[in-house]
Design an enzyme around this catalytic site. Structure first.
Site, PDB file in Angstrom:
ATOM      1  N   TRP A 192       0.828  -1.198   0.000  1.00  0.00           N
ATOM      2  CA  TRP A 192       0.000   0.000   0.000  1.00  0.00           C
ATOM      3  C   TRP A 192       0.869   1.257   0.000  1.00  0.00           C
ATOM      4  O   TRP A 192       0.645   2.172   0.793  1.00  0.00           O
ATOM      5  CB  TRP A 192      -0.941  -0.022   1.214  1.00  0.00           C
ATOM      6  CG  TRP A 192      -2.051  -1.019   1.063  1.00  0.00           C
ATOM      7  CD1 TRP A 192      -2.871  -1.166  -0.017  1.00  0.00           C
ATOM      8  CD2 TRP A 192      -2.474  -2.007   2.013  1.00  0.00           C
ATOM      9  NE1 TRP A 192      -3.780  -2.175   0.193  1.00  0.00           N
ATOM     10  CE2 TRP A 192      -3.566  -2.707   1.443  1.00  0.00           C
ATOM     11  CE3 TRP A 192      -2.059  -2.361   3.290  1.00  0.00           C
ATOM     12  CZ2 TRP A 192      -4.230  -3.738   2.095  1.00  0.00           C
ATOM     13  CZ3 TRP A 192      -2.735  -3.383   3.944  1.00  0.00           C
ATOM     14  CH2 TRP A 192      -3.794  -4.066   3.346  1.00  0.00           C
TER      15      TRP A 192
ATOM     16  N   HIS B 134      -6.719   2.996   1.110  1.00  0.00           N
ATOM     17  CA  HIS B 134      -7.968   2.228   1.168  1.00  0.00           C
ATOM     18  C   HIS B 134      -8.962   2.999   2.035  1.00  0.00           C
ATOM     19  O   HIS B 134      -8.595   4.026   2.625  1.00  0.00           O
ATOM     20  CB  HIS B 134      -7.743   0.801   1.712  1.00  0.00           C
ATOM     21  CG  HIS B 134      -6.872   0.714   2.937  1.00  0.00           C
ATOM     22  ND1 HIS B 134      -6.500  -0.474   3.520  1.00  0.00           N
ATOM     23  CD2 HIS B 134      -6.306   1.657   3.727  1.00  0.00           C
ATOM     24  CE1 HIS B 134      -5.740  -0.245   4.567  1.00  0.00           C
ATOM     25  NE2 HIS B 134      -5.606   1.033   4.720  1.00  0.00           N
TER      26      HIS B 134
ATOM     27  N   ARG C  22      -3.003   4.850  -4.861  1.00  0.00           N
ATOM     28  CA  ARG C  22      -1.842   3.979  -4.625  1.00  0.00           C
ATOM     29  C   ARG C  22      -0.716   4.345  -5.573  1.00  0.00           C
ATOM     30  O   ARG C  22      -0.971   4.795  -6.698  1.00  0.00           O
ATOM     31  CB  ARG C  22      -2.219   2.511  -4.808  1.00  0.00           C
ATOM     32  CG  ARG C  22      -3.186   2.077  -3.740  1.00  0.00           C
ATOM     33  CD  ARG C  22      -3.432   0.609  -3.697  1.00  0.00           C
ATOM     34  NE  ARG C  22      -4.501   0.367  -2.716  1.00  0.00           N
ATOM     35  CZ  ARG C  22      -5.042  -0.789  -2.454  1.00  0.00           C
ATOM     36  NH1 ARG C  22      -4.612  -1.859  -3.090  1.00  0.00           N
ATOM     37  NH2 ARG C  22      -5.995  -0.902  -1.557  1.00  0.00           N
TER      38      ARG C  22
ATOM     39  N   VAL D 243      -7.577  -7.991  10.299  1.00  0.00           N
ATOM     40  CA  VAL D 243      -8.664  -8.958  10.529  1.00  0.00           C
ATOM     41  C   VAL D 243      -8.080 -10.300  10.991  1.00  0.00           C
ATOM     42  O   VAL D 243      -6.937 -10.631  10.678  1.00  0.00           O
ATOM     43  CB  VAL D 243      -9.521  -9.199   9.257  1.00  0.00           C
ATOM     44  CG1 VAL D 243     -10.424  -8.029   8.993  1.00  0.00           C
ATOM     45  CG2 VAL D 243      -8.660  -9.515   8.060  1.00  0.00           C
TER      46      VAL D 243
ATOM     47  N   ALA E 225     -15.570  -6.815   8.885  1.00  0.00           N
ATOM     48  CA  ALA E 225     -15.317  -5.669   8.000  1.00  0.00           C
ATOM     49  C   ALA E 225     -15.008  -6.215   6.619  1.00  0.00           C
ATOM     50  O   ALA E 225     -14.618  -7.374   6.466  1.00  0.00           O
ATOM     51  CB  ALA E 225     -14.153  -4.843   8.521  1.00  0.00           C
TER      52      ALA E 225
HETATM   53  C1  YSA Z   1      -9.948  -6.166   3.833  1.00  0.00           C
HETATM   54  C2  YSA Z   1     -10.419  -6.629   5.051  1.00  0.00           C
HETATM   55  C3  YSA Z   1     -11.236  -5.794   5.783  1.00  0.00           C
HETATM   56  O1  YSA Z   1     -11.665  -6.223   7.017  1.00  0.00           O
HETATM   57  C4  YSA Z   1     -11.621  -4.542   5.335  1.00  0.00           C
HETATM   58  C5  YSA Z   1     -11.153  -4.100   4.103  1.00  0.00           C
HETATM   59  C6  YSA Z   1     -10.318  -4.901   3.372  1.00  0.00           C
HETATM   60  C7  YSA Z   1      -9.805  -4.415   2.075  1.00  0.00           C
HETATM   61  C8  YSA Z   1      -8.442  -3.735   2.207  1.00  0.00           C
HETATM   62  N1  YSA Z   1      -8.530  -2.471   2.879  1.00  0.00           N
HETATM   63  C9  YSA Z   1      -7.877  -3.508   0.816  1.00  0.00           C
HETATM   64  O2  YSA Z   1      -7.742  -2.378   0.362  1.00  0.00           O
HETATM   65  N2  YSA Z   1      -7.609  -4.636   0.152  1.00  0.00           N
HETATM   66  S1  YSA Z   1      -7.082  -4.658  -1.368  1.00  0.00           S
HETATM   67  O3  YSA Z   1      -5.843  -3.966  -1.490  1.00  0.00           O
HETATM   68  O4  YSA Z   1      -7.040  -6.035  -1.798  1.00  0.00           O
HETATM   69  O5  YSA Z   1      -8.165  -3.880  -2.203  1.00  0.00           O
HETATM   70  C10 YSA Z   1      -9.556  -4.213  -2.101  1.00  0.00           C
HETATM   71  C11 YSA Z   1     -10.190  -4.240  -3.484  1.00  0.00           C
HETATM   72  O6  YSA Z   1      -9.859  -3.039  -4.173  1.00  0.00           O
HETATM   73  C12 YSA Z   1      -9.620  -5.357  -4.362  1.00  0.00           C
HETATM   74  O7  YSA Z   1     -10.326  -6.556  -4.138  1.00  0.00           O
HETATM   75  C13 YSA Z   1      -9.900  -4.811  -5.752  1.00  0.00           C
HETATM   76  O8  YSA Z   1     -11.251  -5.040  -6.096  1.00  0.00           O
HETATM   77  C14 YSA Z   1      -9.707  -3.326  -5.568  1.00  0.00           C
HETATM   78  N3  YSA Z   1      -8.385  -2.860  -6.013  1.00  0.00           N
HETATM   79  C15 YSA Z   1      -7.189  -3.053  -5.415  1.00  0.00           C
HETATM   80  N4  YSA Z   1      -6.201  -2.445  -6.088  1.00  0.00           N
HETATM   81  C16 YSA Z   1      -6.770  -1.840  -7.153  1.00  0.00           C
HETATM   82  C17 YSA Z   1      -8.164  -2.112  -7.112  1.00  0.00           C
HETATM   83  N5  YSA Z   1      -9.008  -1.634  -8.047  1.00  0.00           N
HETATM   84  C18 YSA Z   1      -8.474  -0.873  -9.031  1.00  0.00           C
HETATM   85  N6  YSA Z   1      -7.168  -0.562  -9.142  1.00  0.00           N
HETATM   86  C19 YSA Z   1      -6.288  -1.015  -8.228  1.00  0.00           C
HETATM   87  N7  YSA Z   1      -5.020  -0.656  -8.317  1.00  0.00           N
END
Ligand code: YSA
Length: 351
Positions: A160, A182, A208, A265, A319
């Site tokens: 991140w 996020h 990001r 989590v 969450a």
């Molecule tokens: C996980 C657990 C929790 O209890 C609460 C929230 C989360 C999600 C965590 N905060 C998070 O950001 N996870 S992630 O990096 O995998 O991103 C979540 C979703 O955002 C992904 O499943 C995807 O659908 C989307 N995403 C991630 N990077 C992206 C993107 N969409 C577009 N462009 C990107 N670069």
């Protein structure tokens, strides 16, 4: 008139004004003529204002000429407006203006497909008892990372990486903030301000440090969800997210949960739906797996609850965080995320 620069200007203004008036045959054209010669910043008005810098003698001669010119232009305007009125009523009487013609259509705008999808997602959760709240996009490191059990030097910070904002506060202290990676920082912000039960969804823009490709953008949209109360279980999470997936993607969609890791989590999960394009058989869109991941989720880590003053032996919660562009891509069969932000109205008009 003697040959002085201001007098030459005055003559030019009157000549131009008369010439332009010949071609002004609509109320709009007359108004624009008035503004450019007699308006507050009109040519004649500015010339009259500049007279103050002349000697008394010059002011007397040029001033009198300029006032005469002003009266002439005002009279010209008045005559033209009268003539236009008479012409309009004559045309109306002769029936040459068809007042029954339909008006010109006003082009209507529409909501961006991502805004529409955010609203649809939030509406599904609101109907299940969640409130929708929003939070800041420029965030403190504490909420984006530390409060989520991601201390400095934790490897999850690499995943991140983001853009940092340096600024000086009113007491001249150097401060550092970041563009949130996020929507999860809102978990701690909401819990700090409320006592359980908590049920919120948080839509918003995230950022990001990441190269764009067909499924990744460096800025995109997430919806966070958080439910905390006594006796909330993993089964509550599954039930809520099943219901959500069926509402957004249709009752026939299959849903799969698998273990995943997020520092905030325990246990953590990813949720996938069976591929809409091949019905789970395997194709290019689902990379031959038959499944498409739509969100990360899990039971809120006791350290996160503890950090906001909730007793983890009394309260539990779940969450989740989903990517809205990815959901919209699945829903509408769009193969490149960059289309959403290319500002091509031919694409946007389809939604
Ligand atoms: C996980 C657990 C929790 O209890 C609460 C929230 C989360 C999600 C965590 N905060 C998070 O950001 N996870 S992630 O990096 O995998 O991103 C979540 C979703 O955002 C992904 O499943 C995807 O659908 C989307 N995403 C991630 N990077 C992206 C993107 N969409 C577009 N462009 C990107 N670069």
């Amino acid at each position: 008139m003697t040959d002085q620069p201001l007098q030459t200007d005055l003559e030019a203004i009157v000549r131009d004004a008369r010439g332009e008036m010949e071609h002004s045959s609509t109320p709009e054209a007359l108004e624009s003529w008035r503004v450019s010669y007699l308006g507050r910043r009109g040519r004649l008005t500015l010339l009259l204002r500049s007279l103050a810098s002349l000697s008394l003698e010059e002011r007397r001669t040029v001033g009198a000429e300029a006032n005469r010119a002003k009266a002439q232009l005002e009279q010209l305007l008045e005559q033209r407006q009268q003539a236009l009125k008479q012409e309009t009523s004559r045309l109306l009487q002769e029936g040459r203006i068809d007042v029954t013609l339909p008006g010109r259509p006003v082009p209507l705008g529409r909501l961006h497909p991502i805004t529409q999808t955010v609203r649809e997602i939030c509406a599904a959760f609101v109907s299940m008892g969640f409130d929708a709240v929003e939070g800041p996009e420029v965030e403190w490191e504490h909420y984006n990372f530390d409060a989520l059990n991601i201390p400095r030097d934790h490897p999850a910070r690499d995943m991140w990486d983001t853009l940092w904002v340096d600024w000086t506060d009113p007491t001249s202290q150097q401060r550092r903030m970041l563009l949130r990676t996020h929507t999860s920082p809102m978990q701690a912000r909401v819990m700090e301000k409320t006592r359980p039960p908590v049920r919120v969804v948080v839509p918003g823009r995230v950022y990001r440090y990441e190269a764009s490709d067909a499924t990744h953008e460096w800025h995109f949209t997430q919806v966070e969800g958080l439910a905390v109360d006594e006796r909330i279980t993993f089964a509550d999470m599954k039930g809520t997210l099943y219901e959500f997936a069926h509402r957004i993607f249709g009752a026939d969609r299959k849903v799969r949960f698998r273990c995943d890791y997020f520092p905030f989590v325990e246990p953590g999960a990813e949720m996938a739906i069976d591929c809409f394009a091949c019905q789970g058989k395997g194709c290019r869109i689902c990379k031959d797996t038959g499944w498409i991941e739509i969100m990360g989720a899990g039971m809120v880590h006791p350290k996160v609850l503890d950090g906001v003053g909730y007793d983890p032996s009394v309260y539990t919660g779940f969450a989740f965080g989903l990517g809205v562009e990815r959901i919209a891509m699945l829903k509408y069969g769009i193969e490149d995320i960059r289309l959403f932000y290319a500002n091509d109205v031919r694409f946007l008009r389809q939604f």
